[in-house]
Design a protein around this motif. Sequence first.
Motif, PDB file in Angstrom:
ATOM      1  N   ASP A 135      -6.012  -5.792   2.995  1.00 53.93           N
ATOM      2  CA  ASP A 135      -6.461  -4.924   1.890  1.00 53.93           C
ATOM      3  C   ASP A 135      -5.324  -4.080   1.315  1.00 53.93           C
ATOM      4  O   ASP A 135      -5.570  -3.032   0.718  1.00 53.93           O
ATOM      5  CB  ASP A 135      -7.588  -3.990   2.346  1.00 53.93           C
ATOM      6  CG  ASP A 135      -8.798  -4.771   2.811  1.00 53.93           C
ATOM      7  OD1 ASP A 135      -9.046  -5.849   2.242  1.00 53.93           O
ATOM      8  OD2 ASP A 135      -9.493  -4.289   3.738  1.00 53.93           O
ATOM      9  N   VAL A 136      -4.087  -4.501   1.476  1.00 58.97           N
ATOM     10  CA  VAL A 136      -2.934  -3.775   0.944  1.00 58.97           C
ATOM     11  C   VAL A 136      -2.369  -4.544  -0.239  1.00 58.97           C
ATOM     12  O   VAL A 136      -2.134  -5.762  -0.140  1.00 58.97           O
ATOM     13  CB  VAL A 136      -1.843  -3.570   2.014  1.00 58.97           C
ATOM     14  CG1 VAL A 136      -0.595  -2.957   1.384  1.00 58.97           C
ATOM     15  CG2 VAL A 136      -2.368  -2.666   3.122  1.00 58.97           C
ATOM     16  N   THR A 137      -2.172  -3.830  -1.361  1.00 62.33           N
ATOM     17  CA  THR A 137      -1.537  -4.398  -2.550  1.00 62.33           C
ATOM     18  C   THR A 137      -0.284  -3.584  -2.839  1.00 62.33           C
ATOM     19  O   THR A 137      -0.363  -2.354  -2.956  1.00 62.33           O
ATOM     20  CB  THR A 137      -2.476  -4.369  -3.755  1.00 62.33           C
ATOM     21  OG1 THR A 137      -3.666  -5.085  -3.445  1.00 62.33           O
ATOM     22  CG2 THR A 137      -1.814  -4.994  -4.967  1.00 62.33           C
ATOM     23  N   GLY A 145      14.520   1.202  -6.351  1.00 65.93           N
ATOM     24  CA  GLY A 145      14.124   1.173  -4.957  1.00 65.93           C
ATOM     25  C   GLY A 145      12.833   1.915  -4.690  1.00 65.93           C
ATOM     26  O   GLY A 145      12.823   2.923  -3.978  1.00 65.93           O
ATOM     27  N   ARG A 146      11.741   1.440  -5.269  1.00 70.37           N
ATOM     28  CA  ARG A 146      10.442   2.078  -5.098  1.00 70.37           C
ATOM     29  C   ARG A 146       9.404   1.013  -4.745  1.00 70.37           C
ATOM     30  O   ARG A 146       9.490  -0.139  -5.196  1.00 70.37           O
ATOM     31  CB  ARG A 146       9.989   2.798  -6.376  1.00 70.37           C
ATOM     32  CG  ARG A 146      10.837   3.980  -6.774  1.00 70.37           C
ATOM     33  CD  ARG A 146      10.650   5.166  -5.847  1.00 70.37           C
ATOM     34  NE  ARG A 146      11.286   6.367  -6.376  1.00 70.37           N
ATOM     35  CZ  ARG A 146      12.571   6.652  -6.230  1.00 70.37           C
ATOM     36  NH1 ARG A 146      13.353   5.802  -5.576  1.00 70.37           N
ATOM     37  NH2 ARG A 146      13.063   7.767  -6.741  1.00 70.37           N
ATOM     38  N   ALA A 147       8.428   1.427  -3.927  1.00 70.54           N
ATOM     39  CA  ALA A 147       7.289   0.575  -3.604  1.00 70.54           C
ATOM     40  C   ALA A 147       6.027   1.346  -3.936  1.00 70.54           C
ATOM     41  O   ALA A 147       5.830   2.471  -3.444  1.00 70.54           O
ATOM     42  CB  ALA A 147       7.304   0.186  -2.132  1.00 70.54           C
ATOM     43  N   TRP A 148       5.184   0.773  -4.768  1.00 73.69           N
ATOM     44  CA  TRP A 148       3.910   1.401  -5.151  1.00 73.69           C
ATOM     45  C   TRP A 148       2.797   0.642  -4.440  1.00 73.69           C
ATOM     46  O   TRP A 148       2.615  -0.552  -4.642  1.00 73.69           O
ATOM     47  CB  TRP A 148       3.735   1.346  -6.668  1.00 73.69           C
ATOM     48  CG  TRP A 148       4.920   1.906  -7.380  1.00 73.69           C
ATOM     49  CD1 TRP A 148       5.867   1.232  -8.081  1.00 73.69           C
ATOM     50  CD2 TRP A 148       5.317   3.282  -7.436  1.00 73.69           C
ATOM     51  NE1 TRP A 148       6.824   2.075  -8.567  1.00 73.69           N
ATOM     52  CE2 TRP A 148       6.515   3.355  -8.189  1.00 73.69           C
ATOM     53  CE3 TRP A 148       4.778   4.466  -6.921  1.00 73.69           C
ATOM     54  CZ2 TRP A 148       7.155   4.538  -8.450  1.00 73.69           C
ATOM     55  CZ3 TRP A 148       5.424   5.655  -7.180  1.00 73.69           C
ATOM     56  CH2 TRP A 148       6.604   5.686  -7.930  1.00 73.69           C
ATOM     57  N   ILE A 149       2.057   1.356  -3.599  1.00 71.44           N
ATOM     58  CA  ILE A 149       1.150   0.750  -2.634  1.00 71.44           C
ATOM     59  C   ILE A 149      -0.261   1.241  -2.864  1.00 71.44           C
ATOM     60  O   ILE A 149      -0.478   2.445  -3.096  1.00 71.44           O
ATOM     61  CB  ILE A 149       1.598   1.063  -1.187  1.00 71.44           C
ATOM     62  CG1 ILE A 149       3.009   0.477  -0.957  1.00 71.44           C
ATOM     63  CG2 ILE A 149       0.617   0.531  -0.163  1.00 71.44           C
ATOM     64  CD1 ILE A 149       3.633   0.920   0.333  1.00 71.44           C
ATOM     65  N   THR A 150      -1.222   0.339  -2.775  1.00 73.56           N
ATOM     66  CA  THR A 150      -2.651   0.657  -2.709  1.00 73.56           C
ATOM     67  C   THR A 150      -3.157   0.117  -1.385  1.00 73.56           C
ATOM     68  O   THR A 150      -3.106  -1.100  -1.144  1.00 73.56           O
ATOM     69  CB  THR A 150      -3.412   0.034  -3.879  1.00 73.56           C
ATOM     70  OG1 THR A 150      -2.880   0.545  -5.107  1.00 73.56           O
ATOM     71  CG2 THR A 150      -4.887   0.390  -3.805  1.00 73.56           C
ATOM     72  N   ALA A 151      -3.645   1.021  -0.510  1.00 72.84           N
ATOM     73  CA  ALA A 151      -4.015   0.644   0.848  1.00 72.84           C
ATOM     74  C   ALA A 151      -5.275   1.393   1.258  1.00 72.84           C
ATOM     75  O   ALA A 151      -5.641   2.409   0.648  1.00 72.84           O
ATOM     76  CB  ALA A 151      -2.867   0.956   1.818  1.00 72.84           C
TER      77      ALA A 151
END
Length: 925
Positions: A135-137, A145-151
């Motif tokens: 369930d992680v996008t 150098g960025r990570a945008w996460i929906t968890a």
Amino acid sequence: MSPSSRPPNCTAAPSEPGEGAPDPKDGATPTSAGPAGAGHRGRSATADASVHDAEHVKARELRETDERVNRAIDEAKEAAAWLRSSRRHDDDESLHQRLARRTGTGLTSYGLVLEGLESALAADEAEKILDAFPDVTATVVYSPGRAWITAPDDLPPDTLIAALEEHGIVAYLTRNSLRRRATRLDAAPRRRPAVPAAAQQMAEARIRRREEALLAEGSNEVLFTARALVTRTRFIVSLLLSIPVLVLSLHVPWQFDGWQWWAAALTTVVALWGGWPFHRAMLASMRRRMSALDGASAVAILAAWAWSIGEIVFGEAGRIGFTTSPTWFAFNYDRNAPAELFLDVACGVTVLLLAGRLATRYNRVRTGAAMSVLRIPADRQVTVVRKTGKAAKPEHRRVPVAELNIGEDVVVPPGQIIPVDGSVVGGASRVDSRAVGGGAEPTEVKVNSRVWAGSMNLDQKLKVRVSRTGSKTRAAAIQRWIQTAIREEDVAHQTAVRSASVLVPWTMTLAVSAFGIWWLVSGGPGGAFAVALAILIGIAPVALAMSTSTALRIGILSAAERGLLIRNADAFRSLAVADSVMFNRVGTLTEGEMHVLQVQAAQGENPELILRVAGALMMESDHPVSAAIVRACRVSRDSGTGGGDVPHWIEVHHVEIDADGAFIGQAELPVANSDGEVEMRFVEASLWRPRDMSALDERMAVAAMGGGTPLVISWRGKIRGVITVGEDIKPDAVEAIDELEDMGVDTIMITRDPYPVARRFADRLGISRVYAGIVPGRKAAAVRGVHAGGETVVMVGGSDVAECLRVADVGVLMEADAGVDDLEIEESDVVSLRSRVGSIPEAISLARDVTRTMSGNITFAWGYNIAVLVLSVAGVLHPLTASVLMVLVGLWIEWRSRRLNRIMGRGGKRPALSRRMVSRAMGRS
């Protein structure tokens, strides 16, 4: 209840059953002792029975109370046990699980800063690692150098961070993500929105409502007259009703029988309904114990109407066949005249006041339109390129500006405003960036070009990578600057209004006194009343209040439209009287990246080694000179220049910068020992900019004076060489310096370079004076020294000389890539967004025009008010003439203030906020 458990306040029966005492419940009756004691025993038995009943009732109540206490104790024990178990459960539950239980949502979004991404392939690998969790996008952007996460809420970010660290990627939450998660863990909800985008949307909604109200009502300008009531309909109706009154009053042959009654009816409508905005302001000012600027005119309208109605109703003027002729001078009034009517005065003053207030606009609506160009609504829909699904296929999505993330790519079609600060990663086009300090003409942008929010894309589609959004953009910082300047101008305007309002009660007092004196002298009330009306109508407090504020506001906006942000009225005045301008050489008079011009080595030294040592010492500095040397050092190292005699990498330790700006550190260099063998040793190396040539030999001095900025490198106590760094002079520098000299302003250059080098550079530009060899820590003292000599100093420089900007009379920040932090430093009084040397004489010229206009307006307004009072008291000014003059003087002062726009446009300088851009921005909003 057992005796041991009975409360101490319980009273027991005399004896318990079975112990020889009769129990009343058994129905036993006491035995008789004898005939003589029968009556006494009977009464005693009845009393004992009642006592026993009361005791048993009390015992039953006590038992019930005891049971309730026991139940409460048991419930308390159960609650304590539940709390202990709940606490143990909370201890076992993570913060993230509590966060999920509290918020009641299934997913949360946050950002991670990634360090260690060496390529775009590494970014794809990191994205696959994150997407592998249930369930992680995740969307990973290689640069910056960025990570945008929906968890899920119950999945801690530490788990994802640990998974990335196993693959050599260091990750941590962004500052905004930490703040949002901490806000969500708060027990009490915040009153204000925790998400900055929501707060921005609320603020923008308030601004839009205020601007719509201004557009619908006009500006109030805080003159105590409701602009919403001063409408064109009121003016047109009043004008149509006033024309017959004026014609009949001024042209005697047309005065038919009963004309005065018709004129009185029309005047009543005009004076009461048409003049209601001014009457309402007067009543409001009386209620607030203040003086309305239009109060004297309102009193004059009501007085003229009431006087005329009184003469018609109660005097000779009401008879049929009455005629009257206009009298233009008070001393010509006939003392034996039966009546004097001032219906024409009441109508004429009302119409002229309405016309004047409609024509005089203190233009806040224009300010709102200008702000709309700089404001990027948070709910504006833009096209962003995002990767979706497990295949990470890029897709175009329409999202609000508030949902954009740093590092994402935004597609900007032609003809639209760029919504973010960033760099172009796809396409090429012309961009009009005048609103945010760009050039006077549209510029060509291509891949890697920097663009700002608020710029307009003109030709082709662009793809822009986001670096700043929302309140962090340069346009937002410019908007805040202008709003602050306008707010300070509003305070000055309110002060001017209060000062001008003092003139109203004094005028009323003078009118009453003049009325009494003229009546005594002339013997008739008609001329005296005309004098009083002329005094009340003729004064112009509105013109006096607007004499400075209108010019100041137009000056602030005119400067902003041309890329000059001027803080307040004090900055205008100081610029106007400035007689010296000091330029910090680097970044102010020069442009482009600095580059190494020459490396002159001493006898027997390797120039490549000199360049490598200098680059190693200045590696951590962000100064343009240091950047130029480090860049040249890397090019030399990558190309392999110098052969095997020069180390590929030079280690340096303990690098320090002393008070004179010299770099000193321990460098590992090849050194020959006593046996002639070369070995690597740590030696003390230093690099500095010479203040004079006394420490250099002839060869090094010639190299230092060859042009550009010299830097001397030495180690082991011996000078090894001189590195010369230079940059290009700005194309408008010579013309701007000549213009300043022609304006009578002395030009000064301050630099760390030695005097011969600085003097040669200044001669190329025509600068009068040079302060050479000034280290950064002493530049502020040099500015103070010039100021102490009696000169008004304007200091021009970048953010690296912020202290110099603070101590100068006027600090001008000039930086081509001025960002949010630079625009919000308090040391600067003026910001040149276009970073042109020509903006300095332009700012001084504008300040002189503004202060000259303000001084002329004040002088003219006071001169007019004094003159009209003298003429009115002398009886040579008719009330209608006074009203015409009063309106004309207000229009004249506003015309002189608005003339600043035309004065600024004479030199071919196009404003940053053109009509086309303003209309498009207003249509978009």
